[in-house]
Design an enzyme around this catalytic site. Structure first.
Site, PDB file in Angstrom:
ATOM      1  N   CYS A  76       0.825  -1.228  -0.488  1.00  0.00           N
ATOM      2  CA  CYS A  76      -0.009  -0.090  -0.155  1.00  0.00           C
ATOM      3  C   CYS A  76       0.748   1.301   0.098  1.00  0.00           C
ATOM      4  CB  CYS A  76      -0.697   0.132   1.463  1.00  0.00           C
ATOM      5  SG  CYS A  76      -1.755   1.606   1.757  1.00  0.00           S
ATOM      6  N   CYS A 190      -0.669   3.157  -6.667  1.00  0.00           N
ATOM      7  CA  CYS A 190      -1.298   2.755  -5.404  1.00  0.00           C
ATOM      8  C   CYS A 190      -1.821   1.112  -6.169  1.00  0.00           C
ATOM      9  CB  CYS A 190      -2.733   3.300  -5.521  1.00  0.00           C
ATOM     10  SG  CYS A 190      -4.240   2.830  -4.486  1.00  0.00           S
TER      11      CYS A 190
END
Length: 266
Positions: A76, A190
């Site tokens: 992440c 992302c």
């Protein structure tokens, strides 16, 4: 590291980290994988930096205590750019983070116009701006923070219809034309975004290279743990969520190299 098959914990706010997981598994198929979706905190962009930092450290403490991983992958960008250094200070286990792949993107760009497509939180981080300062190599880097793409990616995995116009609106600022040159490289900052690669390619106003950091992260895992020993048996994988919800249908549709056991709650 342990001489036996390692335990690798892969952590993300949701299912975006599966794009990293699927690159690691073929390199260490003997490992025991624990994939954790912190879906009770998703999306991370709605939390303040302080709240998010405390949450990730707290959840990670419980996971490390329960599973004793040999290595943790923070799949992440938002969490990595905020709390990776704190995790490394707090826990003895090695961590592999996920940060915007600015260095390879700028090295590959021919037009020197590069965009970084991330969450609003990731592109706002000083960490990201320092990567540009250190590794931008003279490129003109446009930061684009998307509020909706991660949510749209999760919706798509649930089998919900996703409007092309919504995706096109989110990626449009990445495409810059200036002085006869156009953006030729876009960093996917992302881990949810590679799930939408087909949409991105189809909706792009002109062809670009989308840079996904997942293969490099998988190679880093092997650098730290070593390759699969010859003759090693196959591994296993567990899927955990912080909300206790069931997995998305996509988990059975080829996103994962091998099946998860029955999901359970962290």
């Amino acid at each position: 590291m342990s001489a036996t098959a390692p335990t690798i914990l892969v952590f993300d706010s949701g299912l975006g980290g599966l794009t990293v997981f699927r690159e690691i598994v073929p390199l260490r198929p003997d490992a025991r994988f624990v994939y954790v979706a912190d879906d009770a905190g998703f999306p991370y962009g709605r939390s303040s930096e302080g709240e998010l930092s405390e949450r990730v450290v707290s959840v990670m403490a419980a996971l490390i205590d329960a599973h004793s991983p040999d290595l943790v992958v923070i799949a992440c960008n938002t969490a990595s750019t905020l709390v990776l250094s704190r995790l490394r200070q707090h826990f003895a286990v090695p961590f592999v983070g996920t940060v915007p792949a600015i260095k390879p993107a700028c090295a590959a760009s021919q037009t020197r116009l590069v965009s970084v497509l991330g969450t609003e939180a990731t592109v706002a981080r000083e960490y990201t701006r320092k990567l540009i300062a250190d590794f931008g190599q003279g490129c003109d880097v446009t930061l684009v923070g998307s509020r909706r793409l991660a949510v749209l990616a999760e919706a798509m995995l649930r089998g919900e219809a996703v409007d092309d116009a919504d995706i096109a609106d989110e990626i449009a600022p990445c495409f810059v034309a200036r002085d006869g040159l156009r953006t030729d490289t876009i960093v996917l900052a992302c881990t949810h975004y590679p799930l939408l690669n087909g949409h991105f390619t189809r909706l792009a106003p002109w062809p670009v290279t989308f840079v996904d950091p997942a293969p490099a992260i998988a190679r880093r895992v092997v650098d730290l743990l070593g390759p699969r020993p010859e003759g090693a048996a196959g591994g296993s994988s567990d899927f955990l969520t912080t909300s206790g919800t069931s997995p998305h249908p996509a988990l059975a549709d080829g996103l994962i190299p091998f099946g998860f056991r029955q999901p359970s709650r962290v």
